[in-house]
Design an enzyme around this catalytic site. Sequence first.
Site, short mmCIF file in Angstrom:
data_model
loop_
_atom_site.label_atom_id
_atom_site.label_comp_id
_atom_site.label_asym_id
_atom_site.label_seq_id
_atom_site.Cartn_x
_atom_site.Cartn_y
_atom_site.Cartn_z
N TYR A 132 -9.67 0.93 -8.61
CA TYR A 132 -8.77 1.39 -7.55
C TYR A 132 -7.32 1.48 -8.04
O TYR A 132 -6.81 0.56 -8.69
CB TYR A 132 -8.85 0.47 -6.32
CG TYR A 132 -7.75 0.80 -5.34
CD1 TYR A 132 -7.88 1.92 -4.52
CD2 TYR A 132 -6.57 0.08 -5.31
CE1 TYR A 132 -6.85 2.29 -3.67
CE2 TYR A 132 -5.54 0.45 -4.47
CZ TYR A 132 -5.69 1.56 -3.65
OH TYR A 132 -4.66 1.93 -2.82
N ASP A 186 8.29 5.31 -3.46
CA ASP A 186 7.68 3.97 -3.45
C ASP A 186 8.46 2.93 -4.23
O ASP A 186 8.48 1.77 -3.83
CB ASP A 186 6.25 4.08 -4.02
CG ASP A 186 5.41 2.85 -3.72
OD1 ASP A 186 5.55 2.30 -2.61
OD2 ASP A 186 4.61 2.43 -4.59
N LYS A 220 2.34 -0.68 -9.58
CA LYS A 220 2.70 -1.98 -9.00
C LYS A 220 2.83 -3.05 -10.09
O LYS A 220 3.70 -3.92 -10.02
CB LYS A 220 1.66 -2.41 -7.97
CG LYS A 220 1.44 -1.40 -6.85
CD LYS A 220 2.68 -1.18 -6.05
CE LYS A 220 2.39 -0.31 -4.82
NZ LYS A 220 3.60 -0.06 -4.03
N ARG A 239 -5.91 -2.57 -3.06
CA ARG A 239 -5.38 -3.63 -3.92
C ARG A 239 -5.99 -4.95 -3.50
O ARG A 239 -6.29 -5.16 -2.32
CB ARG A 239 -3.85 -3.71 -3.77
CG ARG A 239 -3.10 -2.63 -4.50
CD ARG A 239 -1.60 -2.87 -4.44
NE ARG A 239 -1.07 -2.73 -3.10
CZ ARG A 239 -0.75 -3.73 -2.31
NH1 ARG A 239 -0.87 -4.98 -2.71
NH2 ARG A 239 -0.28 -3.53 -1.10
C1 OXD Z 1 1.31 0.00 -1.49
C2 OXD Z 1 1.19 1.29 -2.18
O1 OXD Z 1 0.29 -0.65 -1.27
O2 OXD Z 1 2.25 1.93 -2.39
O3 OXD Z 1 2.44 -0.40 -1.19
O4 OXD Z 1 0.08 1.70 -2.53
MN MN Z 2 4.01 0.82 -2.08
#
Ligand code: OXD
Ligand code: MN
Length: 604
Positions: free
Chosen positions: A210, A288, A219, A82
Amino acid sequence: MAASPSLTSPSTPPTTNRALLAWVEETARLTKPDRVVWCDGSEEEQHRLLQEAVAAGVLIPLDARKRPSCYLHRSNPNDVARVEHLTFICTPTRAEAGPTNHWMVPDEAYRKLGALLDGAMRGRTMYVVPYVMGPLGSPFAKIGVEITDSAYVVLNMRIMTRMGRPALAMLGDAPEFNRGLHSTLDCNPERRFICHFPQDNTIWSVGSGYGGNVLLGKKCLALRIAGYLGRREGWLAEHMLILGVESPEGQTTYVAAAFPSACGKTNFAMLIPPKRFEGWRVWTVGDDIAWMRPGPDGRLWAINPEAGYFGVVPGTSLRSNPSAMRIMERHTIFTNVALTPDGDVWWEGIDDEPPDGLVDWQGRPWKRDSGERAAHPNSRFTAPMVNNPVLSRQANDPEGVPLSAIIFGGRRATTIPLVLQSFNWVHGVFLGATMGSETTAAATGKVGVVRRDPMAMLPFCGYDMGEYLAHWIRMRGAIAYPPKLFMVNWFRKGAEGGFLWPGYGENMRVLKWIVDRSLGRVGAQETLVGWVPREGDIDLSMLNLRAGQFAEATSVRPEEWLAELESQQELFDLIGATMPSPLRLQRDMLIETLRAVAGSGAPS
Ligand code: OXD
Ligand code: MN
């Protein structure tokens, strides 16, 4: 990457949704693809896309006996993570994005990225990917459509979300859905931007392939945009796992937990209880992200909006996380791991010796003594949650699960006890808001520095951080029976430098105390900063801790806490005027109290 035209089926729109058709047309006019393909999420489509991706060299099939239906993808080496510095919240004013986000004026962002997107899909296929975040039919679920020129993205979205026809059916004729537009462009960091337009429920992502930058449901939608929607609609979008703890009697208690990266979040979500806890089970609802809403019964209910896992691979082994190893056995896309000569994958920390003839994540022969890693430290697996042998039966429940506890965790060598229960909701929000974690070698920069990461949301909060924390406090008014809030730290070290707690499966002991506290079944010791377990409150049998070790792990030292609270000034200064006064007062009160008792000789 252009898909082979011979294999791509022409596609007529499988919807009459006017808003969607108009937006797809408008996007095609801008990006000028050679063809438009509406994705239906079917097996035939997946099969076709896999064939095309293999033919184009985007995916390498792995050995069908060792890893059935598994593929390896190698990303551009400049595009492996990221990009927080290129991630923008585009709101009319800078204040709405707040001081912890990068900000761009919406018009400027649309203009800048629009210029890059103009003709960007010439020679390429434009895929239209309708998807649902959340169980199908759930009143909590949100619908998104991602337009992308990457077959890799489509294949990953099919694993990570409920994608295709069911999403269109759920959308019907409604004009409201998240509009996500992604083009890999030429994968040049100079032309890489991830822009969020919360007021427009829109995301534009260019120049990257990515996962975290391009799987827009994750996200971008499920945290940044959903957080903004959650404030408007009265719910919370959080960077949290959700798990169920089942007792031998069959009673399951649900817990959510926020951890910054490199703190064992995925392992915790799939924890295997140690022998001493025969009959106990931990079930994964999510690893997550959690969307949490007050239910009609006054409790806080949570769903996992995702349908798969996009997990970090290195360090995963049969010892550290046997369930994750099972998850990756089939139907998995690996990104940036090493390839063995017999068509299997390898990574650092898998526990098996690297075989001869290994090919590294960049496709180069790997030399044992080169000192270089064979798998990228941020290499990933994308796998469907149904692969998880400890998947909760409730993972697909449209209503979600009721939470009894929320845990905040970080990696801290000192100060923070193994586990600490807050006095109440606002005190717990204060603990979450000020949580920090020591940086590890996994990220660039100095190792061992405490980085404050409120609620583990620093990179994912889609609006002003102070307003976000105020929303957390306000939510208390809507939850008659709030979950109890806790902080944990598996990483505290003793005077000799060794860890005071064995971690991994043994964290079950702490989890059980948390469950018991939430249900009002076990005692605790009051300290100046919260409640901690006494030796008799937690099962320590078969652990071989030395005398005093548990007391050390759970100790609250006033001088350390005073330093901790004082060091939070930087965070309070950064968030500035919108930091809610209940949190300022929590901090002031604790500082004043600790100063008042300092030197009194009284134990904390
Ligand atoms: C993070 C992911 O970076 O879950 O938190 O990929
Ligand atoms: Mn994460």
